[in-house]
Design a protein around this motif. Structure first.
Motif, PDB file in Angstrom:
ATOM      1  N   GLU A  37      -3.902   6.801  -3.729  1.00 24.57           N
ATOM      2  CA  GLU A  37      -3.820   5.512  -3.046  1.00 24.57           C
ATOM      3  C   GLU A  37      -3.510   4.418  -4.066  1.00 24.57           C
ATOM      4  OE1 GLU A  37      -7.461   4.906  -1.006  1.00 24.57           O
ATOM      5  OE2 GLU A  37      -7.192   6.607   0.368  1.00 24.57           O
TER       6      GLU A  37
ATOM      7  N   SER B 182      -4.570  13.401  -3.010  1.00 23.93           N
ATOM      8  CA  SER B 182      -4.174  12.167  -2.340  1.00 23.93           C
ATOM      9  C   SER B 182      -4.290  11.031  -3.345  1.00 23.93           C
ATOM     10  CB  SER B 182      -5.069  11.889  -1.124  1.00 23.93           C
ATOM     11  OG  SER B 182      -4.737  10.642  -0.540  1.00 23.93           O
TER      12      SER B 182
ATOM     13  N   ARG C  24       0.924   5.446  -0.372  1.00 23.78           N
ATOM     14  CA  ARG C  24       0.074   6.629  -0.198  1.00 23.78           C
ATOM     15  C   ARG C  24       0.868   7.897  -0.490  1.00 23.78           C
ATOM     16  NH1 ARG C  24      -2.762   2.956  -0.519  1.00 23.78           N
ATOM     17  NH2 ARG C  24      -4.364   2.226   0.956  1.00 23.78           N
TER      18      ARG C  24
ATOM     19  N   ARG D 295       0.284  11.988  -0.327  1.00 24.88           N
ATOM     20  CA  ARG D 295      -0.659  12.967   0.219  1.00 24.88           C
ATOM     21  C   ARG D 295      -0.003  14.332   0.283  1.00 24.88           C
ATOM     22  NH1 ARG D 295      -4.394  12.555   5.678  1.00 24.88           N
ATOM     23  NH2 ARG D 295      -5.520  14.516   5.348  1.00 24.88           N
TER      24      ARG D 295
ATOM     25  N   LYS E 194       0.846  -1.192   0.000  1.00 25.38           N
ATOM     26  CA  LYS E 194       0.000   0.000   0.000  1.00 25.38           C
ATOM     27  C   LYS E 194       0.882   1.242   0.000  1.00 25.38           C
ATOM     28  CE  LYS E 194      -4.112  -1.987   2.089  1.00 25.38           C
ATOM     29  NZ  LYS E 194      -5.234  -1.758   3.019  1.00 25.38           N
TER      30      LYS E 194
ATOM     31  N   ASP F 130      -2.782   0.321  -4.228  1.00 28.12           N
ATOM     32  CA  ASP F 130      -2.797  -0.990  -3.587  1.00 28.12           C
ATOM     33  C   ASP F 130      -2.498  -2.037  -4.661  1.00 28.12           C
ATOM     34  OD1 ASP F 130      -3.520   0.290  -1.278  1.00 28.12           O
ATOM     35  OD2 ASP F 130      -5.658  -0.188  -1.449  1.00 28.12           O
TER      36      ASP F 130
ATOM     37  N   GLU G 177      -1.761   3.024   7.792  1.00 23.18           N
ATOM     38  CA  GLU G 177      -2.773   3.187   6.772  1.00 23.18           C
ATOM     39  C   GLU G 177      -2.814   4.603   6.249  1.00 23.18           C
ATOM     40  OE1 GLU G 177      -4.569   1.114   5.360  1.00 23.18           O
ATOM     41  OE2 GLU G 177      -4.696  -0.695   6.582  1.00 23.18           O
ATOM     42  N   ALA G 178      -3.544   4.798   5.161  1.00 24.09           N
ATOM     43  CA  ALA G 178      -3.625   6.116   4.549  1.00 24.09           C
ATOM     44  C   ALA G 178      -4.245   7.129   5.473  1.00 24.09           C
ATOM     45  CB  ALA G 178      -4.422   6.031   3.254  1.00 24.09           C
TER      46      ALA G 178
END
Length: 466
Positions: A440, A438, A394, A396, A392, A442, A462-463
């Motif tokens: 994401e 943002s 991220r 941001r 994962k 995965d 986690e995000a």
């Protein structure tokens, strides 16, 4: 029973012969009985021989000692005669059996010795054949086995021919360690001594260094293991094998030369493509379009450089992020990258590099990197709480101008949400929220990472924690 039957037959023959010779053997009552006792003991053993002694003795007593046809003993000489017979005949029977047993044992010992000699000779022949095959294999591989004796600080070699081809004709079966070290290239000597000491301390090791043979520099590889230690644990002997690694080293150098040449040519090709694009867009496109195209080519070139430095054998995710965003990090104090050390495969590394470039370009134009005080965070972790582990990632932004979702998706968004998602076999979503963009990502862990071994390092979270 067969033995005792044979003894009875011998005794009967001796008795009958004595009776037949009686007129001629006055005064020598037991003359045929002594050979019978010895023969029975030799052929059938001491027990059968004693049976023959008794049968002959009682027959002689009855027929030839004292009154014929009687067991009476009238005089002392008769008793002495019987005593001497039984003593001498018994000794002959037992002695003959002992001689026979001794001869049998001697014969068996000779047979066993001959068998042992045959087995030993066969073992020697097998050992010689095995040694010859091993020597042939070592010579074919240009390798020589050795034993390093730490008490004498000397090295004993297995094959002079290979040793001379490897390191010089003046070396002998036993070489002092200092004499061997004199062959090592001066630039490699200190490192070689340290590596050798570390290998001895660890109990085993693999070393590579250059040696000088007749003025020619060659590479060798040595593998060794401690095989004998003293009671206090200190090493006494180490055995191993040394082989000629020159051809492999030259092949590696040639391969690296080809890779560098290929990298140079690819970079030149990219420069040509960039020049063609500049000339093509010179009249038909805006400066912004040309800059975007050139930026994407440069990002592709930086990703290519990162992979080339590692022979296209994967590259760390942190390096992919750093290479893609390096043109935008100047003066951006809030640019943060965090996550466990992961080696990404070469194919997804290119796609991720292009994705991070698009995100960084957008941030520099419209987002957090377009104003002072803006910040970008890139974090990743491995989620193992699912049937198939996921990587994962991220992205941001924060501290930038307020943004709204675009009316129309541009090339960058399409590249991320469609192209990157397909390439990684996962999910990619770009979120335009007021605080900043943002993204994401995965994707299946094993599809991106070069090894399926899970990293032991902890991740950022986690995000929602970003």
């Amino acid at each position: 029973m067969k033995r005792y039957g044979g003894a009875v037959g011998i005794a009967a023959t001796a008795i009958l012969l004595r009776i037949a010779l009686d007129p001629f053997l006055e005064g020598v009552q037991f003359i045929t009985f002594f050979p019978a006792a010895a023969l029975a003991g030799h052929l059938y053993g001491r027990r059968a021989g004693m049976l023959a002694v008794l049968l002959c003795g009682f027959a002689g007593w009855y027929f030839f000692v004292g009154p014929h046809g009687s067991f009476l003993i009238r005089t002392a000489p008769q008793a002495v005669t019987l005593f001497l017979y039984f003593t001498i005949a018994s000794a002959l029977a037992v002695g003959s059996d002992m001689l026979r047993r001794g001869a049998e044992r001697e014969h068996l010992a000779k047979l066993a010795l001959e068998e042992q000699r045959d087995v030993a000779e066969e073992v020697k022949q097998r050992f010689r054949r095995s040694e010859a095959r091993l020597l042939l294999a070592q010579r074919a591989a240009r390798a020589v086995a050795w034993e390093w004796d730490f008490e004498t600080d000397s090295i004993r070699w297995s094959d002079l021919k290979t040793l001379h081809e490897l390191a010089g004709d003046d070396l002998d079966w036993v070489t002092g360690f200092e004499q061997w070290c004199s062959r090592i290239h001066p630039d490699d000597l200190d490192a070689h001594l340290k590596e050798a000491a570390a290998a001895v301390e660890a109990g085993r090791g693999i070393l590579e260094c250059r040696i000088i043979k007749d003025g020619e520099v060659r590479w060798i590889e040595a593998t060794g293991e401690v095989v004998e230690r003293a009671r206090d644990g200190s090493p006494l002997k180490m055995t191993g094998i040394t082989l000629d690694a020159t051809e492999r080293r030259l092949a590696q150098q040639h391969q690296q030369l080809l890779i560098n040449e290929l990298n140079h040519r690819v970079k030149n090709t990219l420069a040509v493509v960039q020049s063609l694009a500049r000339q093509t867009f010179k009249a038909a496109a805006t400066g912004e379009a040309r800059a975007a195209f050139e930026g994407r080519l440069q990002s592709l070139a930086r990703a290519h450089d990162a992979l080339t430095r590692r022979n296209w054998d994967g590259v760390s995710l942190a390096e992919v992020v750093g290479a893609a965003t390096s043109p935008f990090q100047s003066g951006a104090d809030g640019f943060a990258v965090d996550g466990p050390e992961l080696q990404i495969r070469s194919e997804p590394a290119i796609s991720l590099a292009m994705a991070f470039h698009e995100l960084a370009t957008n941030a520099a134009k419209y987002g957090a990197l377009s104003v002072p005080g803006g910040a970008v965070e890139v974090r990743w972790r491995v989620d193992e709480n699912v049937p198939e582990p996921l990587l994962k990632i991220r992205w941001r932004e924060s501290g930038g101008p307020a943004i709204a979702p675009p009316v129309r998706r541009g090339f960058g968004s399409r590249l991320l949400e469609r192209g990157l998602a397909t390439e990684l076999g996962g999910r990619v979503e770009v979120l335009f929220i007021p605080e900043g963009v943002s993204c994401e990502i995965d994707a299946p862990f094993t599809r991106l990472v070069r090894s399926d071994k899970m990293p032991g390092a902890s991740s950022a979270g986690e995000a929602g924690a970003l």
